[in-house]
Design a protein around this motif. Structure first.
Motif, PDB file in Angstrom:
ATOM      1  N   HIS A 253     -30.670 -64.836   8.240  1.00  0.00           N
ATOM      2  CA  HIS A 253     -29.000 -65.102   8.669  1.00  0.00           C
ATOM      3  C   HIS A 253     -28.022 -63.593   7.301  1.00  0.00           C
ATOM      4  CE1 HIS A 253     -29.353 -68.218  11.234  1.00  0.00           C
ATOM      5  NE2 HIS A 253     -30.525 -68.724  10.045  1.00  0.00           N
ATOM      6  N   SER A 255     -25.055 -61.170   6.450  1.00  0.00           N
ATOM      7  CA  SER A 255     -23.535 -61.168   6.485  1.00  0.00           C
ATOM      8  C   SER A 255     -23.591 -60.084   7.346  1.00  0.00           C
ATOM      9  CB  SER A 255     -23.081 -60.747   5.252  1.00  0.00           C
ATOM     10  OG  SER A 255     -23.111 -59.646   4.787  1.00  0.00           O
ATOM     11  N   ASN A 256     -21.688 -60.544   7.867  1.00  0.00           N
ATOM     12  CA  ASN A 256     -21.296 -59.026   8.307  1.00  0.00           C
ATOM     13  C   ASN A 256     -21.227 -57.787   7.710  1.00  0.00           C
ATOM     14  OD1 ASN A 256     -21.248 -60.965  11.338  1.00  0.00           O
ATOM     15  ND2 ASN A 256     -19.119 -61.383  10.781  1.00  0.00           N
ATOM     16  N   MET A 259     -24.673 -55.921   7.906  1.00  0.00           N
ATOM     17  CA  MET A 259     -24.752 -56.002   9.748  1.00  0.00           C
ATOM     18  C   MET A 259     -24.213 -54.174   9.488  1.00  0.00           C
ATOM     19  SD  MET A 259     -26.608 -57.915  10.691  1.00  0.00           S
ATOM     20  CE  MET A 259     -26.531 -58.117  12.647  1.00  0.00           C
ATOM     21  N   ARG A 278     -30.051 -61.071  15.829  1.00  0.00           N
ATOM     22  CA  ARG A 278     -29.238 -62.678  16.417  1.00  0.00           C
ATOM     23  C   ARG A 278     -28.095 -62.911  15.908  1.00  0.00           C
ATOM     24  NH1 ARG A 278     -35.214 -61.505  15.964  1.00  0.00           N
ATOM     25  NH2 ARG A 278     -36.209 -62.108  17.701  1.00  0.00           N
ATOM     26  N   SER A 279     -27.567 -62.400  15.235  1.00  0.00           N
ATOM     27  CA  SER A 279     -26.321 -62.857  15.085  1.00  0.00           C
ATOM     28  C   SER A 279     -24.978 -63.219  15.963  1.00  0.00           C
ATOM     29  CB  SER A 279     -25.286 -61.796  14.105  1.00  0.00           C
ATOM     30  OG  SER A 279     -24.004 -62.172  13.697  1.00  0.00           O
ATOM     31  N   LYS A 280     -24.195 -64.163  16.112  1.00  0.00           N
ATOM     32  CA  LYS A 280     -23.640 -64.801  16.623  1.00  0.00           C
ATOM     33  C   LYS A 280     -21.754 -64.304  16.215  1.00  0.00           C
ATOM     34  CE  LYS A 280     -26.620 -66.430  19.257  1.00  0.00           C
ATOM     35  NZ  LYS A 280     -27.378 -66.115  19.929  1.00  0.00           N
ATOM     36  N   THR A 281     -22.155 -63.983  14.891  1.00  0.00           N
ATOM     37  CA  THR A 281     -20.764 -63.535  14.170  1.00  0.00           C
ATOM     38  C   THR A 281     -20.380 -61.649  14.804  1.00  0.00           C
ATOM     39  OG1 THR A 281     -21.218 -63.389  12.343  1.00  0.00           O
ATOM     40  CG2 THR A 281     -20.616 -65.450  13.583  1.00  0.00           C
ATOM     41  N   TRP A 282     -21.720 -61.350  14.389  1.00  0.00           N
ATOM     42  CA  TRP A 282     -21.154 -60.078  13.793  1.00  0.00           C
ATOM     43  C   TRP A 282     -20.726 -58.873  15.299  1.00  0.00           C
ATOM     44  CZ3 TRP A 282     -24.380 -55.251  15.442  1.00  0.00           C
ATOM     45  CH2 TRP A 282     -23.995 -54.559  15.268  1.00  0.00           C
TER      46      TRP A 282
END
Length: 434
Positions: A253, A255-256, A259, A278-282
């Protein structure tokens, strides 16, 4: 090569449910099935669809889907189909007691290579002073010989900080009392460490290096995935080996901010890339997707990583260095740009083995001059490292080495050490010569 057996000899496979641990055991299931053995994979309802999708073309493999593994072995024996062994994950140490109850050999699988297992089992880690070392301080492994130095920061943190000691001890006790060890590696690259590994086990247990297991199970058909078609264009335009594949596994995981730095670093490097996110927030930085759309592909879904790494357009792999990823890359002759992520795993050990042991990869530096871990790797560092791997003199050298290791891997499973070890394992189990 051992003669095919009628499916009366029965092997039970009990994987840990993390995919990185499951996939190699599915590969060995297929290898045993191809030799004529009956294989039962014990799993839970939530994991059954994934396992079934990867084994449904092998008629000798069945799934035993249960909410909790109770009385499974007893039922098999009562049904007249007793297993000749149980192959279970290291984290399922309790399976040893069940195996002993029915006099069934337990073979343990760690999901690691030989070198990493030897280091993790070394008595040098149990010296009290190790806990007080800084992350950059070297650890003395005087009982072992390898061509580089290991620092405290290279060792899985659970082994050097004193946490979870009881769990580690319990699992280790079940491990060393197992009948044998199956290893997803091959002696042509790790044979020098096998003796040290076997010395940790009781009852003269043997280790069986039978990998890379992925090479026993080639894809039954060509994938029609959009990302494979995207890669095809680089072969069609005579740019084989020009694309770098970027993926950091299923457990990482980022951080944005990190990324963003990866995104800008890949753009600055100027090499075609395929990046599994696979990040759900970036979300990509403003304008970035448009700028890289001709030479960069971001995939947010599950991909068949082996197919990507086997594609002739791939020239390198920016990886977290999980052991499966390392083997999949090297088996396909692709050098690695190593960026270990999880300090609870052996990723840092794998990275050093790849770069300083095998000479088949380069490093993304992660510590500053004072030894502190850098929280966010800068885009400039990522750019420079990608350029060096994909176009520099050092990159060409490590690529040649990776291709050499790929040839050794294929030889190992076709007629070399791994093929012979698999034959030996089947022979011992089926003839009860234990």
């Amino acid at each position: 090569m051992a003669a095919a057996l009628s499916p009366v000899h029965h092997v039970v496979i009990f994987p840990h449910m993390a995919q990185g641990h499951t996939i190699p055991l599915l590969d060995i299931s297929k290898a045993l099935s191809n030799r004529g053995l009956k294989v039962t994979i014990i799993t839970t309802p939530s994991n059954a669809p994934f396992i079934s999708s990867r084994t449904n073309k092998h008629p000798n493999i069945t799934l035993s889907i249960i909410p909790f593994p109770k009385d499974v072995l007893r039922n098999m024996i009562d049904d007249g189909c007793p297993p000749i062994c149980v192959i279970s994950d290291f984290f399922l140490g309790w399976t040893l007691e069940s195996c002993h109850l029915f006099d069934i050999p337990r073979i343990v699988s760690h999901g690691m290579g030989v070198f990493a297992m030897v280091i993790c089992k070394s008595p040098s880690l149990h010296v009290p002073s190790v806990k007080d070392l800084s992350l950059l301080d070297p650890i003395d492994f005087s009982e072992l010989k390898f061509p580089f130095t290991l620092n405290k920061g290279d060792i899985p943190v659970v082994l050097v900080n004193g946490d979870n000691v009881r769990l580690v001890v319990e699992l280790a006790e079940a491990d060393v009392n197992s009948w044998g060890v199956i290893v997803n590696s091959f002696e042509e690259i790790e044979g020098e460490y096998v003796g040290a590994l076997e010395s940790n086990y009781f009852n003269k247990a043997k280790s069986y290096c039978v990998g890379p297991l992925l090479l026993y199970d080639q894809l039954d058909q060509e994938l029609d995935a959009s990302y494979i078609k995207w890669l095809d264009k680089y072969v069609e335009s005579n740019e084989s080996g020009s694309v770098i594949y970027v993926s950091f596994g299923t457990q990482t995981h980022l951080s944005n901010d990190q990324m963003d730095e990866i995104a800008f670093g890949l753009e600055m490097a100027g090499h075609p890339f395929i990046w599994v996110v696979r990040s759900k927030t970036w979300a990509p930085p403003d304008g970035w997707t448009k700028r890289v759309k001709e030479e960069g592909l971001v995939v947010y879904d599950w991909v068949e990583q082996r197919s990507i790494l086997a594609h002739p357009s791939i020239g390198g792999f920016l990886s977290h260095c999980g052991w499966n990823s390392v083997l999949e890359s090297l088996a396909n002759g692709a050098p690695l740009l190593t960026w270990p992520m999880l300090d609870i795993s052996e990723q840092a050990l794998n990275a050093k083995l790849v770069t300083m042991g095998f000479g088949a990869g380069l490093v993304v530096p992660q510590r500053d001059v004072g030894g502190e871990k850098i929280t966010t790797i800068d885009r400039g560092v990522i750019c420079e490292r990608v350029k060096k791997l994909m176009g520099g003199a050092k990159g060409r050298k490590v690529k040649e080495r990776a291709q050499e290791l790929g040839r050794l891997a294929w030889h190992a499973v076709e007629k070399g050490g791994s093929r012979k070890k698999l034959d030996e394992l089947i022979e011992r189990l089926t003839n009860k010569n234990m």
